[in-house]
Scaffold this motif. Structure first.
Motif, PDB file in Angstrom:
ATOM      1  N   ASN A  67       6.853  41.155 -33.946  1.00 22.75           N
ATOM      2  CA  ASN A  67       7.984  41.707 -34.688  1.00 22.75           C
ATOM      3  C   ASN A  67       7.636  41.965 -36.149  1.00 22.75           C
ATOM      4  N   THR A  77      13.328  43.446 -21.597  1.00 24.84           N
ATOM      5  CA  THR A  77      13.594  42.222 -22.356  1.00 24.84           C
ATOM      6  C   THR A  77      12.309  41.522 -22.792  1.00 24.84           C
ATOM      7  N   SER A  78      11.205  41.790 -22.128  1.00 27.72           N
ATOM      8  CA  SER A  78       9.967  41.084 -22.435  1.00 27.72           C
ATOM      9  C   SER A  78       9.401  41.456 -23.804  1.00 27.72           C
ATOM     10  N   ARG A  81       6.682  36.964 -30.615  1.00 24.02           N
ATOM     11  CA  ARG A  81       5.393  36.366 -30.234  1.00 24.02           C
ATOM     12  C   ARG A  81       4.795  35.682 -31.449  1.00 24.02           C
ATOM     13  N   LYS A  92      10.982  39.575 -27.205  1.00 23.62           N
ATOM     14  CA  LYS A  92      10.678  38.192 -27.589  1.00 23.62           C
ATOM     15  C   LYS A  92       9.715  38.163 -28.758  1.00 23.62           C
TER      16      LYS A  92
END
Length: 131
Positions: A6, A124-125, A130, A128
């Motif tokens: 992100n 959705t994976s 990381r 997340k």
């Protein structure tokens, strides 16, 4: 394509991915409601056919929006072309609503459901964080 963290993603890409995931789940829910309306019309109240015919117009173009968001979010081909495939299936559904091809109408509804489920679950994976 490697999944970026992100922190490395631009806000445009991050928001594109969030929007894709949310709309993919909305599309899946709409497909389930559409099938529910057909079931109500078939087994309970034939007036629900009007709801079934009308409700699809509220969500039939979500797959095109997903297609565009796939590019904005720099998603893999699976998500981009999968959403376009759903759009094609939606259009084929109109041709199977009447006549002898009507037997394919519920089968294509299953294909729409499974395709939308695959996109929604897969989307959705990459949301997340990381580490």
């Amino acid at each position: 394509m490697a999944i970026e963290t992100n922190e490395m993603m631009s806000s445009r890409v991050r928001y594109g991915r969030w929007a894709y995931s949310i709309l993919a789940w909305v599309l899946l829910i709409c497909i389930v409601v559409q099938v529910l309306l057909a079931g109500i019309a078939l087994f309970e109240d034939s007036e629900a056919w009007n709801w079934h015919r009308t409700f699809v117009h509220l969500f039939e173009y979500l797959s095109i929006i997903l297609f565009i968001l796939g590019f904005v979010g720099k998603l893999s081909r699976k998500f981009i072309w999968g959403s376009l495939g759903l759009f094609v299936l939606f259009n084929v559904q109109y041709y199977t609503a009447h006549g002898i091809a009507g037997a394919l109408h519920p089968v294509l509804a299953l294909a729409l459901f499974w395709g939308a489920l695959a996109l929604a679950r897969g989307s959705t994976s990459f949301l997340k964080i990381r580490k």
